[in-house]
Scaffold this active site. Structure first.
Site, PDB file in Angstrom:
ATOM      1  N   ASN A 116       0.830  -1.206   0.000  1.00 38.69           N
ATOM      2  CA  ASN A 116       0.000   0.000   0.000  1.00 38.69           C
ATOM      3  C   ASN A 116       0.859   1.248   0.000  1.00 38.69           C
ATOM      4  OD1 ASN A 116      -2.485   1.735   0.688  1.00 38.69           O
ATOM      5  ND2 ASN A 116      -1.070   2.151   2.381  1.00 38.69           N
ATOM      6  N   ASP A 138      19.603  -2.886 -11.608  1.00 38.70           N
ATOM      7  CA  ASP A 138      18.861  -2.298 -12.726  1.00 38.70           C
ATOM      8  C   ASP A 138      17.771  -1.358 -12.201  1.00 38.70           C
ATOM      9  OD1 ASP A 138      16.745  -3.948 -11.887  1.00 38.70           O
ATOM     10  OD2 ASP A 138      17.405  -5.587 -13.170  1.00 38.70           O
ATOM     11  N   ASP A 152      -2.057  12.239  -1.984  1.00 34.02           N
ATOM     12  CA  ASP A 152      -1.101  12.141  -0.870  1.00 34.02           C
ATOM     13  C   ASP A 152      -0.166  13.339  -1.006  1.00 34.02           C
ATOM     14  OD1 ASP A 152       0.549  11.442   1.174  1.00 34.02           O
ATOM     15  OD2 ASP A 152       1.065   9.457   0.406  1.00 34.02           O
ATOM     16  N   ASP A 204      -1.068  -6.797   3.755  1.00 41.20           N
ATOM     17  CA  ASP A 204      -1.115  -5.819   4.839  1.00 41.20           C
ATOM     18  C   ASP A 204      -1.913  -4.584   4.416  1.00 41.20           C
ATOM     19  OD1 ASP A 204       0.049  -4.654   7.429  1.00 41.20           O
ATOM     20  OD2 ASP A 204       0.700  -3.185   5.928  1.00 41.20           O
ATOM     21  N   GLU A 229      -5.812  -8.122   5.222  1.00 44.34           N
ATOM     22  CA  GLU A 229      -6.057  -7.430   6.481  1.00 44.34           C
ATOM     23  C   GLU A 229      -7.003  -6.263   6.214  1.00 44.34           C
ATOM     24  OE1 GLU A 229      -3.656  -5.090  10.046  1.00 44.34           O
ATOM     25  OE2 GLU A 229      -3.158  -4.751   7.936  1.00 44.34           O
ATOM     26  N   HIS A 311       0.048  -9.865  15.862  1.00 45.50           N
ATOM     27  CA  HIS A 311       1.149  -8.985  16.265  1.00 45.50           C
ATOM     28  C   HIS A 311       0.694  -7.553  16.539  1.00 45.50           C
ATOM     29  CE1 HIS A 311       0.550  -8.266  12.033  1.00 45.50           C
ATOM     30  NE2 HIS A 311       1.316  -7.198  12.076  1.00 45.50           N
ATOM     31  N   GLN A 317       2.211  -4.623  21.320  1.00 44.40           N
ATOM     32  CA  GLN A 317       1.377  -3.482  20.922  1.00 44.40           C
ATOM     33  C   GLN A 317       0.040  -3.488  21.667  1.00 44.40           C
ATOM     34  OE1 GLN A 317       1.874  -1.658  16.846  1.00 44.40           O
ATOM     35  NE2 GLN A 317       1.749  -3.829  16.311  1.00 44.40           N
TER      36      GLN A 317
END
Length: 437
Positions: A116, A138, A152, A204, A229, A311, A317
């Protein structure tokens, strides 16, 4: 000639049925946590010594951490995608050896794919980090600001397409509508398949780009297993508790798996959220208005990967942790129910739950419970939940000891622990991985 033809057809049919059943009897194992990168001597080498134990949990697939160079040590801020030697988990050679060891135990390997967003190596003339290095001599994956989503604005030069999903503020959002991006990421994924030996993908932050774009990468890389996810957020009442109806939440998961198409599955965050609320004296939550399981598992069990923690939600976390004293209730649920269960490394090796989890996994295996097994919810009240699976296994959660006479006399206890119990019907066991007809 006709007799031989009939015999051959029967053999082919039997093989196809067995292959279909085995494909459904999947168990995923997450082979790392948030701190695994710190392991002295490298995580890949350490995990290599655990391969046999992981296989003994009934795992058919293992999910490995992001393999590439990354600004963050855990791997979720990737930069030079082809540079696997820069990973904090170990070297490319060590990773390849680990994958081979799992394959020797008939366990397939999923790479954690973070596409992403991506971290740049260099600044452009504006002084913005948006010039990417691919990690080869390369020009593969050597991108500039044109490959960043136009909205963005922190990193983009405005030439890319608008983002097709949720934004990610910590790194540039990659423009997956760009043909070069699609082509070169597909080539990289196929390199992971052919040169490293990966079998499939864990995608992800999959809500960061649209499902049709994810489908491009799935269709062009032929993975045997894909799980996305899509961290959906439950709907909560004013009292801070989950709403009874979570259909909108699980519909988000349905939309993604349908948009990507098979073999894509999704982590069933809806089931996780409801289950961890239910085990706290609200087991009535474990059925929806139609008497089905309340998460994605109740609608599309063959595309629902159920889990207790990972995780992010657990580990150090602890962003959305399952109640620690009720974790085995969670495993009793996911390992005996439809869906594709995912076992977390920490619970097996750090919490000393290996024996209990392996026992439940063995019950699943020897009774042929699979993703599309039949679920019959017999009771769901505040302090008790009872369900029968495929007419062969009964699972009870909750502190109430007396199930009210609903356990048939030909069922016997095969596993029990803190507020859970599992019964098995005598005489109906089938070989591991097969359905019972």
């Amino acid at each position: 000639m006709g007799k031989h033809h009939v015999t051959l057809c029967c053999v082919v049919f039997a093989v196809l049925c067995l292959a279909s059943s085995l494909a459904q009897a999947q168990v995923l194992f997450q082979g790392f946590n948030w701190e695994s990168w710190r392991k002295q001597g490298g995580w890949y080498n350490f995990l290599h010594e655990k391969v046999e134990e992981i296989a003994s949990t009934g795992a058919t697939h293992v999910w490995l951490p992001p393999p590439s160079h990354s600004v963050s040590p855990q791997g979720y801020m990737p930069g030079r995608l082809y540079d696997l030697d820069a990973s904090k988990y170990g070297t490319e050679a060590e990773l390849k050896s680990l994958i081979e060891a799992f394959h020797d135990k008939n366990v397939e390997c999923l790479a954690d794919i973070v596409i992403n967003h991506r971290c740049a190596d260099y600044k452009d003339s504006r002084g913005v980090y948006c010039v990417f290095e691919g990690g080869t001599p390369d020009g593969r994956l050597d991108w500039g600001p044109d490959m960043i989503c136009s909205d963005d604005t922190q990193y983009s030069n405005g030439r890319g397409h608008r983002d097709t999903g949720a934004g990610f503020g910590a790194a540039p959002d990659i423009d997956h509508l760009n043909p070069r991006v699609q082509r070169e990421l597909t080539d990289w994924l196929n390199w992971l398949r052919t040169d490293l030996g990966f079998d499939g993908w864990r995608l992800d932050f999959a809500k960061g780009y649209s499902a049709p774009l994810a489908r491009i990468y799935v269709d062009n890389t032929n993975p045997t297993f894909v799980v996305g996810e899509i961290w959906s957020s439950l709907i909560y009442n004013g009292d801070g508790k989950p709403s009874t109806n979570q259909d909108a939440d699980r519909q988000e998961l349905v939309n993604w798996v349908e948009g990507v198409g098979k073999p894509a599955t999704a982590f069933d965050f809806t089931t996780k959220g409801i289950l961890q609320a239910a085990v706290q004296g609200e087991l009535w939550r474990l059925h929806d208005g139609n008497g089905k399981a309340p998460g994605l598992m109740g609608w599309m069990p063959d595309q629902a990967v159920t889990f207790v923690d990972n995780h992010d939600t657990g580990s150090t976390q602890s962003l959305w942790p399952f109640p620690s004293d009720k974790v085995m209730q969670g495993y009793a649920y996911i390992l005996t129910h439809p869906g594709i269960p995912c076992i977390f490394y920490d619970h097996v090796f750090d919490w000393n739950l290996q024996h209990e989890i392996a026992t439940l996994a063995e019950i699943r295996s020897r009774n042929g419970i699979h993703a599309e097994s039949t679920l019959d919810i017999l009771k769901a009240e505040g302090d008790i939940y009872v369900a029968m699976i495929d007419g062969k296994v009964i699972t009870k959660l909750g502190p109430r000891y007396d199930a009210g006479g609903i356990i048939p006399s030909d069922f016997h206890v095969v596993a029990h622990g803190n507020d859970y119990c599992v019964w098995e019907k005598e005489g109906l066991r089938v070989p591991a991985g097969r359905k019972h007809y």
